[in-house]
Write a protein that holds these residues in place. Structure first.
Motif, short mmCIF file in Angstrom:
data_model
loop_
_atom_site.label_atom_id
_atom_site.label_comp_id
_atom_site.label_asym_id
_atom_site.label_seq_id
_atom_site.Cartn_x
_atom_site.Cartn_y
_atom_site.Cartn_z
N ARG A 6 0.91 -1.29 -0.09
CA ARG A 6 0.09 0.03 -0.10
C ARG A 6 1.00 1.34 0.20
NH1 ARG A 6 -4.98 1.76 3.86
NH2 ARG A 6 -5.12 3.82 3.50
N ASP A 8 0.76 5.29 0.12
CA ASP A 8 -0.08 6.31 0.37
C ASP A 8 0.80 7.76 0.18
OD1 ASP A 8 -2.50 5.15 1.08
OD2 ASP A 8 -1.70 4.52 2.81
N GLU A 14 -5.67 10.95 8.05
CA GLU A 14 -7.10 10.30 8.02
C GLU A 14 -8.19 10.89 7.28
OE1 GLU A 14 -7.19 6.82 8.54
OE2 GLU A 14 -4.99 7.47 8.79
N SER A 16 -8.00 12.15 4.38
CA SER A 16 -7.84 12.16 2.89
C SER A 16 -8.58 11.21 2.57
CB SER A 16 -6.30 11.64 2.95
OG SER A 16 -6.10 10.95 1.62
N ARG A 19 -7.03 8.36 0.78
CA ARG A 19 -6.63 7.15 1.81
C ARG A 19 -7.86 6.23 2.13
NH1 ARG A 19 -1.43 7.98 4.62
NH2 ARG A 19 -0.49 9.79 4.09
N ASN A 23 -8.36 2.63 1.74
CA ASN A 23 -8.78 1.80 3.42
C ASN A 23 -9.91 0.92 3.01
OD1 ASN A 23 -7.19 3.36 4.85
ND2 ASN A 23 -8.59 4.47 5.63
N ASP A 42 3.98 5.09 3.37
CA ASP A 42 3.34 6.31 3.35
C ASP A 42 4.55 7.08 3.00
OD1 ASP A 42 2.31 8.63 4.19
OD2 ASP A 42 1.38 7.55 5.91
N SER A 93 -2.63 5.42 -3.32
CA SER A 93 -3.56 6.55 -3.06
C SER A 93 -2.86 7.80 -3.26
CB SER A 93 -4.31 6.38 -1.84
OG SER A 93 -3.37 6.54 -0.80
#
Length: 197
Positions: A6, A8, A14, A16, A19, A23, A42, A93
């Motif tokens: 993943r 990001d 959070e 976003s 994101r 999720n 990240d 993302s």
């Protein structure tokens, strides 16, 4: 054991929307792969150094001649590429900042684009070497997808394809600065994720 990498990049944490879409996907992927492993990269929380003449100098110095500093620089890309090579599926993302992707994600791409490792040049043009599938989650303040001002989704598709990553599906939440239309766009993307995994 299946592995999902993943990636990001939003600076909004959070809050976003890109994101949040990721999720949704990851939760559904884990439901289908209960023994699966999720590796998180990240690039906002842990930004990579931007490419400079020092970075390029390290890359183009033969391995046996590199200084300790140059070896450390090359090791950054080695780690990132290793994560990609080990992954079975990749998610990316990304919000839209000033018509494009965050500079933190661009730095990530700069480190993973390595001739002979993630792509190669041939007589008919470059060929990607990673041979992976990816799902992309993007958000923007207005509705720019598929317009001449969208330098987000086309760039992501172009770069990922260049290193051999096939974008299986892109989930777009446009209009996030516009209230209700943005909410509807976000919910539509969530619904698309529900049937994609």
């Amino acid at each position: 054991m299946a592995t999902l990498l993943r990636i990001d990049s939003s600076a909004s944490g959070e809050n976003s929307k890109s994101r949040q879409l990721a999720n949704e996907f990851v939760a559904k992927w884990l439901a289908k792969n209960p023994n699966g492993q999720v590796v998180v990269r990240d690039v906002d929380a842990n930004p990579l150094p931007h490419f400079t003449n020092v970075t390029l100098g390290a890359m183009f110095t033969p391995e046996e001649n590199r200084t300790a500093e140059q070896k450390a620089i090359v090791a950054i890309g080695d780690e990132l590429i290793g994560e990609l090579e080990a992954a079975d599926v990749i998610t990316v993302s990304a919000p839209m900042y000033n018509f494009g992707i965050p500079s933190t994600l661009k730095s990530y791409f700069d480190y993973i684009a390595r001739a002979g490792r993630t792509f190669k040049y041939t007589e008919t043009g470059p060929v990607g070497l990673l041979n992976k599938d990816a799902y992309v989650f993007v958000a923007s303040g207005s509705f720019l997808a598929e317009t001449p001002m969208d330098h987000q989704v086309p760039y992501l598709n172009t770069f990922l394809g260049f290193v051999g990553i096939t974008v299986k599906e892109t989930f777009i939440a446009g209009g996030q600065a516009l209230g209700e239309p943005g909410e509807a766009s976000f919910n539509k993307a969530k619904a698309q994720i529900a049937v994609a995994v």
